[in-house]
Scaffold this motif. Structure first.
Motif, PDB file in Angstrom:
ATOM      1  N   LEU A  87      88.445  49.120  69.345  1.00  0.00           N
ATOM      2  CA  LEU A  87      87.614  48.644  70.346  1.00  0.00           C
ATOM      3  C   LEU A  87      86.744  49.789  70.538  1.00  0.00           C
ATOM      4  N   TRP A  88      87.296  50.795  70.974  1.00  0.00           N
ATOM      5  CA  TRP A  88      86.622  52.151  71.310  1.00  0.00           C
ATOM      6  C   TRP A  88      85.445  52.476  70.363  1.00  0.00           C
ATOM      7  N   GLU A  89      85.905  52.481  69.063  1.00  0.00           N
ATOM      8  CA  GLU A  89      84.942  52.728  67.918  1.00  0.00           C
ATOM      9  C   GLU A  89      83.851  51.928  68.077  1.00  0.00           C
ATOM     10  N   LYS A 109      83.495  38.934  87.285  1.00  0.00           N
ATOM     11  CA  LYS A 109      82.554  38.648  88.180  1.00  0.00           C
ATOM     12  C   LYS A 109      81.192  38.371  87.579  1.00  0.00           C
ATOM     13  N   VAL A 110      80.734  39.235  86.548  1.00  0.00           N
ATOM     14  CA  VAL A 110      79.395  39.512  85.880  1.00  0.00           C
ATOM     15  C   VAL A 110      79.486  38.739  84.745  1.00  0.00           C
ATOM     16  N   LEU A 111      80.636  38.650  83.891  1.00  0.00           N
ATOM     17  CA  LEU A 111      80.420  38.086  82.508  1.00  0.00           C
ATOM     18  C   LEU A 111      79.969  36.548  82.698  1.00  0.00           C
ATOM     19  N   PRO A 112      80.251  35.703  83.456  1.00  0.00           N
ATOM     20  CA  PRO A 112      79.691  34.365  83.475  1.00  0.00           C
ATOM     21  C   PRO A 112      78.232  34.300  84.002  1.00  0.00           C
ATOM     22  N   LEU A 113      77.706  35.393  84.427  1.00  0.00           N
ATOM     23  CA  LEU A 113      76.195  35.502  84.846  1.00  0.00           C
ATOM     24  C   LEU A 113      75.381  36.038  83.990  1.00  0.00           C
ATOM     25  N   ILE A 114      75.625  36.712  83.038  1.00  0.00           N
ATOM     26  CA  ILE A 114      74.938  37.358  81.978  1.00  0.00           C
ATOM     27  C   ILE A 114      74.454  36.306  80.933  1.00  0.00           C
ATOM     28  N   ASP A 115      73.230  36.054  80.941  1.00  0.00           N
ATOM     29  CA  ASP A 115      72.678  34.957  79.944  1.00  0.00           C
ATOM     30  C   ASP A 115      71.835  35.604  78.711  1.00  0.00           C
ATOM     31  N   ASP A 116      72.490  36.760  78.238  1.00  0.00           N
ATOM     32  CA  ASP A 116      71.912  37.429  77.028  1.00  0.00           C
ATOM     33  C   ASP A 116      73.221  37.390  76.079  1.00  0.00           C
ATOM     34  N   GLU A 117      73.016  36.956  74.844  1.00  0.00           N
ATOM     35  CA  GLU A 117      74.181  36.890  73.987  1.00  0.00           C
ATOM     36  C   GLU A 117      74.667  38.045  73.622  1.00  0.00           C
ATOM     37  N   TYR A 118      73.938  39.169  73.440  1.00  0.00           N
ATOM     38  CA  TYR A 118      74.292  40.427  72.910  1.00  0.00           C
ATOM     39  C   TYR A 118      74.985  41.229  74.299  1.00  0.00           C
ATOM     40  N   CYS A 119      74.451  40.896  75.406  1.00  0.00           N
ATOM     41  CA  CYS A 119      74.853  41.697  76.410  1.00  0.00           C
ATOM     42  C   CYS A 119      76.255  41.175  76.768  1.00  0.00           C
ATOM     43  N   THR A 120      76.401  39.819  76.764  1.00  0.00           N
ATOM     44  CA  THR A 120      77.792  39.140  76.619  1.00  0.00           C
ATOM     45  C   THR A 120      78.710  39.792  76.081  1.00  0.00           C
ATOM     46  N   SER A 121      78.420  39.711  74.694  1.00  0.00           N
ATOM     47  CA  SER A 121      79.241  40.391  73.805  1.00  0.00           C
ATOM     48  C   SER A 121      79.937  41.823  74.169  1.00  0.00           C
ATOM     49  N   TYR A 122      78.894  42.541  74.619  1.00  0.00           N
ATOM     50  CA  TYR A 122      78.824  44.099  74.811  1.00  0.00           C
ATOM     51  C   TYR A 122      80.050  44.099  75.968  1.00  0.00           C
ATOM     52  N   TYR A 123      79.642  43.254  76.969  1.00  0.00           N
ATOM     53  CA  TYR A 123      80.706  43.465  78.144  1.00  0.00           C
ATOM     54  C   TYR A 123      81.920  42.547  77.996  1.00  0.00           C
ATOM     55  N   ARG A 124      81.903  41.715  77.046  1.00  0.00           N
ATOM     56  CA  ARG A 124      83.211  41.043  76.636  1.00  0.00           C
ATOM     57  C   ARG A 124      84.305  41.922  75.941  1.00  0.00           C
ATOM     58  N   ARG A 125      83.468  42.835  75.176  1.00  0.00           N
ATOM     59  CA  ARG A 125      84.115  43.867  74.425  1.00  0.00           C
ATOM     60  C   ARG A 125      84.752  44.813  75.444  1.00  0.00           C
ATOM     61  N   LEU A 126      84.305  45.252  76.399  1.00  0.00           N
ATOM     62  CA  LEU A 126      84.770  46.152  77.399  1.00  0.00           C
ATOM     63  C   LEU A 126      85.728  45.491  78.211  1.00  0.00           C
ATOM     64  N   ARG A 127      85.835  43.935  78.415  1.00  0.00           N
ATOM     65  CA  ARG A 127      86.739  43.305  79.213  1.00  0.00           C
ATOM     66  C   ARG A 127      87.900  43.082  78.268  1.00  0.00           C
ATOM     67  N   THR A 128      87.834  42.937  77.112  1.00  0.00           N
ATOM     68  CA  THR A 128      89.085  43.038  76.082  1.00  0.00           C
ATOM     69  C   THR A 128      89.770  44.337  76.141  1.00  0.00           C
ATOM     70  N   ALA A 129      89.194  45.617  75.933  1.00  0.00           N
ATOM     71  CA  ALA A 129      89.541  46.668  76.275  1.00  0.00           C
ATOM     72  C   ALA A 129      90.350  47.026  77.465  1.00  0.00           C
ATOM     73  N   ALA A 130      89.763  46.565  78.614  1.00  0.00           N
ATOM     74  CA  ALA A 130      90.418  46.888  79.771  1.00  0.00           C
ATOM     75  C   ALA A 130      91.748  46.104  79.883  1.00  0.00           C
ATOM     76  N   ALA A 131      91.724  44.863  79.210  1.00  0.00           N
ATOM     77  CA  ALA A 131      92.798  44.029  79.232  1.00  0.00           C
ATOM     78  C   ALA A 131      93.939  44.515  78.505  1.00  0.00           C
ATOM     79  N   VAL A 132      93.529  45.362  77.186  1.00  0.00           N
ATOM     80  CA  VAL A 132      94.410  45.927  76.482  1.00  0.00           C
ATOM     81  C   VAL A 132      95.178  47.181  77.302  1.00  0.00           C
TER      82      VAL A 132
END
Length: 105
Positions: A13-15, A72-95
């Motif tokens: 995920l970091w890579e 808080k922010v993920l449901p508010l982002i209305d851009d597909e790329y930005c959402t995927s970028y922050y979803r990856r960060l959320r996944t890494a944080a969960a790990v």
């Protein structure tokens, strides 16, 4: 706590995150008082610290604060790329969070 050497995908995920450019047009953007670039920087720093030897108690507290910000922010982002970028960060944080949960005995 879980074994730190375990392959739980954090390094991958970091890579991926390091190869991904910051979402265009989102510098200086925030939602609900959460600045996206600062959130990105904070989570990236936590990932790096975890990979370099693990978080201390303060790092774990900051991690939970970042997870709350991401949630808080993920449901508010209305851009597909930005959402995927922050979803990856959320996944890494969960790990990382899973590594710091006490194991049930």
């Amino acid at each position: 706590m879980r074994e730190r050497g375990r392959d739980d995908g954090l390094a991958h995920l970091w890579e991926e995150h390091m190869r991904a450019p910051f979402p265009p047009g989102f510098r200086g953007v925030g939602y609900e008082g959460v600045d996206l670039i600062l959130l990105d920087s904070d989570v990236a720093g936590l990932i790096r610290r975890e990979l370099d030897g693990g978080l201390d108690e303060e790092g774990v507290a900051i991690l939970w604060w970042c997870i709350a910000g991401l949630d808080k922010v993920l449901p508010l982002i209305d851009d597909e790329y930005c959402t995927s970028y922050y979803r990856r960060l959320r996944t890494a944080a969960a790990v990382i969070a899973a590594r710091h949960l006490p194991s049930a005995i």
